[in-house]
Motif scaffolding. Structure first.
Motif, PDB file in Angstrom:
ATOM      1  N   LYS A  82       0.855  -1.188   0.000  1.00 24.86           N
ATOM      2  CA  LYS A  82       0.000   0.000   0.000  1.00 24.86           C
ATOM      3  C   LYS A  82       0.890   1.236   0.000  1.00 24.86           C
ATOM      4  CE  LYS A  82      -3.782  -2.167   2.509  1.00 24.86           C
ATOM      5  NZ  LYS A  82      -4.593  -2.168   3.725  1.00 24.86           N
ATOM      6  N   GLU A  83       0.356   2.327  -0.467  1.00 23.96           N
ATOM      7  CA  GLU A  83       1.088   3.587  -0.450  1.00 23.96           C
ATOM      8  C   GLU A  83       1.303   4.036   0.996  1.00 23.96           C
ATOM      9  OE1 GLU A  83       2.401   5.301  -3.048  1.00 23.96           O
ATOM     10  OE2 GLU A  83       1.768   3.612  -4.293  1.00 23.96           O
ATOM     11  N   LYS A  84       2.474   4.612   1.271  1.00 25.89           N
ATOM     12  CA  LYS A  84       2.799   5.049   2.631  1.00 25.89           C
ATOM     13  C   LYS A  84       1.759   6.012   3.190  1.00 25.89           C
ATOM     14  CE  LYS A  84       7.719   4.447   2.002  1.00 25.89           C
ATOM     15  NZ  LYS A  84       8.995   5.096   1.784  1.00 25.89           N
ATOM     16  N   GLU A  85       1.325   6.937   2.373  1.00 31.39           N
ATOM     17  CA  GLU A  85       0.342   7.916   2.833  1.00 31.39           C
ATOM     18  C   GLU A  85      -0.981   7.247   3.199  1.00 31.39           C
ATOM     19  OE1 GLU A  85       2.296   8.330   0.141  1.00 31.39           O
ATOM     20  OE2 GLU A  85       3.587   9.902   0.933  1.00 31.39           O
ATOM     21  N   ASP A  86      -1.372   6.207   2.438  1.00 37.41           N
ATOM     22  CA  ASP A  86      -2.602   5.471   2.744  1.00 37.41           C
ATOM     23  C   ASP A  86      -2.475   4.738   4.073  1.00 37.41           C
ATOM     24  OD1 ASP A  86      -3.747   6.334   0.362  1.00 37.41           O
ATOM     25  OD2 ASP A  86      -3.161   4.517  -0.732  1.00 37.41           O
ATOM     26  N   ILE A  87      -1.315   4.165   4.325  1.00 35.41           N
ATOM     27  CA  ILE A  87      -1.077   3.469   5.593  1.00 35.41           C
ATOM     28  C   ILE A  87      -1.149   4.450   6.751  1.00 35.41           C
ATOM     29  CG2 ILE A  87       0.635   2.214   6.957  1.00 35.41           C
ATOM     30  CD1 ILE A  87       1.624   1.031   4.243  1.00 35.41           C
TER      31      ILE A  87
END
Length: 118
Positions: A82-87
C-alpha cells in the motif's frame, strides 16, 4: 434445505475482518488474530507477569514486547504494497479502540518514520 453460512466477513472503516467458524479462525487483514477481554483476561495476564517477575522486570517485558510488536506491524504494512500515505491515514482507525483517538499523523519520509499525536 437452506444451509447457514459459517463464514463472516466485514469491512470496518477500511479494515477487513474474517471469521470462519468451520476452520475456527478469526483474521484481521488476512492474518490470524485473537479476541481477548481487555478488562479481565488481558488484565490478569499483565498482572500475572508483574506478580511473577516483579514490577521493574514486568515494565521491561512490556516495553520490549511493545517495541517488537511495532516492528511486526511495520513489516506487515511495508509488505502490504500500500502507499505510505494510505497506511499513515489508516493507522488512526486501527488503533482507535486501543490507544484512543489520534488526531494528527505525519510521515517523515527521509527517516522512514510516522508519528501520531492526540
Amino acid at each position: 434445505m437452506e444451509t447457514k453460512s459459517s463464514k463472516y466477513e466485514i469491512n470496518v472503516n477500511g479494515s477487513l475482518f474474517d471469521w470462519d467458524l468451520d476452520d475456527a479462525t478469526f483474521r484481521f487483514e488476512n492474518d490470524d488474530v485473537v479476541v481477548f477481554w481487555v478488562n479481565t483476561a488481558f488484565k490478569t495476564l499483565l498482572d500475572s507477569i508483574e506478580e511473577i517477575s516483579g514490577e521493574e522486570s514486568a515494565k521491561l517485558v512490556l516495553e520490549t514486547a511493545g517495541y517488537r510488536t511495532g516492528k511486526i506491524v511495520s513489516k506487515f504494512y511495508l509488505e502490504s504494497n500500500k502507499e505510505k500515505e494510505d497506511i499513515i491515514n489508516h493507522l488512526p482507525n486501527i488503533y482507535l479502540t486501543g490507544l484512543g483517538k489520534n488526531r494528527h499523523c505525519f510521515l517523515l519520509s527521509r527517516r522512514k518514520e510516522s508519528h501520531c499525536t492526540c
